[in-house]
Design a protein around this motif. Structure first.
Motif, PDB file in Angstrom:
ATOM      1  N   ILE A 165      25.047  44.133  96.797  1.00  0.00           N
ATOM      2  CA  ILE A 165      25.714  43.144  96.115  1.00  0.00           C
ATOM      3  C   ILE A 165      27.197  42.558  97.245  1.00  0.00           C
ATOM      4  O   ILE A 165      27.919  41.383  96.619  1.00  0.00           O
ATOM      5  N   ASP A 166      27.237  43.613  98.204  1.00  0.00           N
ATOM      6  CA  ASP A 166      27.982  42.724  99.306  1.00  0.00           C
ATOM      7  C   ASP A 166      28.125  43.642 100.396  1.00  0.00           C
ATOM      8  O   ASP A 166      27.231  42.075 101.045  1.00  0.00           O
ATOM      9  N   ASP A 167      28.237  44.199 101.350  1.00  0.00           N
ATOM     10  CA  ASP A 167      27.734  44.668 102.924  1.00  0.00           C
ATOM     11  C   ASP A 167      26.607  44.765 102.019  1.00  0.00           C
ATOM     12  O   ASP A 167      25.647  45.921 101.929  1.00  0.00           O
ATOM     13  N   ALA A 168      26.037  44.899 103.978  1.00  0.00           N
ATOM     14  CA  ALA A 168      24.811  44.944 104.159  1.00  0.00           C
ATOM     15  C   ALA A 168      24.655  45.918 104.767  1.00  0.00           C
ATOM     16  O   ALA A 168      25.943  47.084 105.240  1.00  0.00           O
ATOM     17  N   LEU A 169      23.833  47.483 104.818  1.00  0.00           N
ATOM     18  CA  LEU A 169      23.474  49.193 105.209  1.00  0.00           C
ATOM     19  C   LEU A 169      24.229  48.323 106.483  1.00  0.00           C
ATOM     20  O   LEU A 169      25.504  49.656 106.631  1.00  0.00           O
ATOM     21  N   GLY A 170      23.640  47.721 107.553  1.00  0.00           N
ATOM     22  CA  GLY A 170      23.788  47.912 108.829  1.00  0.00           C
ATOM     23  C   GLY A 170      25.289  47.684 108.924  1.00  0.00           C
ATOM     24  O   GLY A 170      25.922  47.503 110.165  1.00  0.00           O
ATOM     25  N   PHE A 202      34.865  65.145 104.391  1.00  0.00           N
ATOM     26  CA  PHE A 202      35.311  64.461 103.566  1.00  0.00           C
ATOM     27  C   PHE A 202      34.495  64.052 103.021  1.00  0.00           C
ATOM     28  O   PHE A 202      33.159  63.953 102.681  1.00  0.00           O
ATOM     29  N   VAL A 203      35.189  63.738 101.550  1.00  0.00           N
ATOM     30  CA  VAL A 203      34.424  63.457 100.467  1.00  0.00           C
ATOM     31  C   VAL A 203      34.221  61.964 100.222  1.00  0.00           C
ATOM     32  O   VAL A 203      35.951  61.087  99.594  1.00  0.00           O
ATOM     33  N   LEU A 204      33.121  61.275  99.859  1.00  0.00           N
ATOM     34  CA  LEU A 204      32.922  60.055  99.693  1.00  0.00           C
ATOM     35  C   LEU A 204      32.669  59.668  98.745  1.00  0.00           C
ATOM     36  O   LEU A 204      31.592  60.423  98.139  1.00  0.00           O
ATOM     37  N   PRO A 205      33.379  58.532  98.559  1.00  0.00           N
ATOM     38  CA  PRO A 205      32.510  57.868  97.152  1.00  0.00           C
ATOM     39  C   PRO A 205      30.889  57.378  97.280  1.00  0.00           C
ATOM     40  O   PRO A 205      30.343  56.737  98.250  1.00  0.00           O
ATOM     41  N   LEU A 221      32.256  52.013  99.947  1.00  0.00           N
ATOM     42  CA  LEU A 221      32.356  53.247 100.504  1.00  0.00           C
ATOM     43  C   LEU A 221      32.831  52.919 102.312  1.00  0.00           C
ATOM     44  O   LEU A 221      33.719  53.588 102.386  1.00  0.00           O
ATOM     45  N   LYS A 222      32.826  51.981 102.415  1.00  0.00           N
ATOM     46  CA  LYS A 222      34.025  51.093 103.683  1.00  0.00           C
ATOM     47  C   LYS A 222      35.093  51.494 103.434  1.00  0.00           C
ATOM     48  O   LYS A 222      35.573  52.256 104.159  1.00  0.00           O
ATOM     49  N   THR A 223      36.003  51.075 101.901  1.00  0.00           N
ATOM     50  CA  THR A 223      37.025  51.028 102.371  1.00  0.00           C
ATOM     51  C   THR A 223      37.821  52.089 102.214  1.00  0.00           C
ATOM     52  O   THR A 223      38.564  53.027 102.134  1.00  0.00           O
ATOM     53  N   CYS A 244      31.906  60.095 111.019  1.00  0.00           N
ATOM     54  CA  CYS A 244      30.623  59.915 110.281  1.00  0.00           C
ATOM     55  C   CYS A 244      29.903  60.410 110.043  1.00  0.00           C
ATOM     56  O   CYS A 244      28.757  60.087 109.704  1.00  0.00           O
ATOM     57  N   ALA A 245      29.568  61.749 109.382  1.00  0.00           N
ATOM     58  CA  ALA A 245      28.739  62.326 108.984  1.00  0.00           C
ATOM     59  C   ALA A 245      28.903  62.063 107.786  1.00  0.00           C
ATOM     60  O   ALA A 245      27.495  61.969 107.134  1.00  0.00           O
ATOM     61  N   ALA A 246      30.243  62.101 107.491  1.00  0.00           N
ATOM     62  CA  ALA A 246      29.810  61.803 106.108  1.00  0.00           C
ATOM     63  C   ALA A 246      29.566  60.738 105.455  1.00  0.00           C
ATOM     64  O   ALA A 246      29.369  60.071 104.260  1.00  0.00           O
ATOM     65  N   PHE A 247      30.239  59.637 106.039  1.00  0.00           N
ATOM     66  CA  PHE A 247      29.875  58.452 105.886  1.00  0.00           C
ATOM     67  C   PHE A 247      28.112  58.325 106.102  1.00  0.00           C
ATOM     68  O   PHE A 247      26.885  57.536 105.388  1.00  0.00           O
ATOM     69  N   GLU A 248      27.217  58.789 107.058  1.00  0.00           N
ATOM     70  CA  GLU A 248      25.618  59.066 107.074  1.00  0.00           C
ATOM     71  C   GLU A 248      24.757  59.824 106.200  1.00  0.00           C
ATOM     72  O   GLU A 248      23.940  58.890 105.642  1.00  0.00           O
ATOM     73  N   VAL A 249      25.421  60.485 105.322  1.00  0.00           N
ATOM     74  CA  VAL A 249      24.864  61.795 104.324  1.00  0.00           C
ATOM     75  C   VAL A 249      25.119  60.558 103.456  1.00  0.00           C
ATOM     76  O   VAL A 249      24.416  60.622 102.296  1.00  0.00           O
TER      77      VAL A 249
END
Length: 363
Positions: A165-170, A202-205, A221-223, A244-249
């Motif tokens: 509904i917004d950004d593509a994963l890539g 880091f804990v991300l939504p 997630l990006k924000t 990066c690890a937190a984002f990827e997971v």
């Protein structure tokens, strides 16, 4: 239909100038006779992303030589071909025009049928080239411009079950890399950094997890990652690796959750299929953590994961040639007036998810 048909495929929708010759036998089996890809990564690295005008000029300069190389590698000339196919969209319109116009010129000069291919259909049908996969199957398309789950029921028969509904994963990978000062292309850079990171720091939504359906969201997630990065700035190499690890997971967990809903829907629609398949395609399909998570989720749901070789997940001419060959076998040809389209949803029936404008539906 003759016993074997040769199709030249041309791909110029983004920053790869590519051409390929693929053979399709009467029984539907395909063989890649050549697959030449000229990357423009060096041309765009200084800008941290693809610059459309630079990409289009690079296609103009390189495409004739790339086509010639593909024909030479396949030991074929225009007289041996049964058709020429080219990406007609979606993509950067300048590049699409270059490839499609070249294909039209070849078709006109050599007296060949023209096939205007939807770039997404190239990804959707690649597993039939590499694995001889039968319809129907699920497709997870994850790239810089698209993140979608589709039911693939036949050539030209696609139903969108989920989209971003917004950004593509890539795109989210690339923007994360740029935010953290990593080099272009961003996806591989994030993956390399994540190898030495602590994903639990880091804990991300996890957007959309637990909600009905199979749609995605990565903007939040990006924000959140940007806010975490700002909170610990200036960033050390370990900070970058951990982020990066937190984002990827987190992104992988979101994809696994969304695809689980599609598994349930497919099972309900096709209870007679004992071992259904999930095909993963697109540049982000090269991410090892994502592939592992998808393989685990698929196995748990009784699906088998079909992932084409990495060189066929990213943009290439073979997927366009093969989609052209599949359409040629069904007599699905196009005229020389076929338009170049910057937007071209694979599922033509689904309502626009993000709206539409003069260029057509966005997704």
């Amino acid at each position: 239909m003759t016993a074997r048909q040769l199709v030249l495929g041309i791909e110029t929708s983004c920053d790869e100038t590519a051409a390929s010759v693929v053979a399709r036998d009467a029984d539907g089996r395909g063989t890649i006779l050549s697959n030449v890809v000229l990357s423009q990564i060096a041309d765009h690295a200084a800008f941290g992303g693809v610059v459309p005008e630079i990409a289009a000029r690079a296609h103009v300069e390189a495409l004739d030589q790339v086509v010639a190389a593909a024909l030479a590698e396949a030991r074929a000339d225009f007289g041996d071909l049964d058709a020429v196919a080219a990406t007609a969209g979606p993509g950067l319109i300048g590049g699409v025009i270059v490839g499609l116009t070249t294909a039209k010129a070849i078709a006109l000069a050599a007296g060949l049928p023209l096939i205007a291919v939807n770039h997404l259909e190239g990804h959707a049908l690649t597993a039939r080239l590499t694995d001889g996969l039968a319809f129907p199957y699920l497709l997870l398309l994850v790239s810089g411009g698209h993140t979608q789950i589709l039911l693939v029921s036949g050539v030209g028969v696609y139903e969108r079950w989920g989209t971003t509904i917004d950004d593509a994963l890539g795109e989210a990978f690339d923007k994360t890399a740029k935010l953290l000062g990593l080099p272009y292309p961003g996806g591989p850079a994030v993956e390399r950094a994540a190898e030495t990171g602590d994903p639990a720091r880091f804990v991300l939504p996890r957007p959309m997890i637990g909600r009905p359906g199979s749609d995605f969201s990565f903007s939040g997630l990006k924000t959140a990652l940007r806010q975490q990065a700002e909170a610990v700035a200036p960033l050390s190499d370990q900070d970058v690796a951990d982020l990066c690890a937190a984002f990827e997971v987190t992104a992988t967990a979101v994809v696994a959750d969304r695809i689980a809903h599609a598994f349930e829907r497919f099972r309900a629609a096709f209870p007679e299929i004992a071992a259904p398949a999930l095909v993963v395609a697109g540049g982000v399909a090269a991410n090892r953590r994502l592939r592992t998570a998808l393989a685990e989720a698929a196995a748990a749901a009784g699906f088998r994961l079909v992932a084409p070789p990495l060189k066929l997940c990213t943009d290439n001419g073979a997927m366009i040639a093969w989609a052209g060959a599949e359409r040629l076998a069904l007599g699905l040809l196009d005229g020389l007036d076929a338009p170049a389209r910057p937007r071209w949803p694979l599922d033509q029936i689904a309502a626009p998810m993000i709206g539409s404008g003069m260029k057509g539906a966005k997704a």
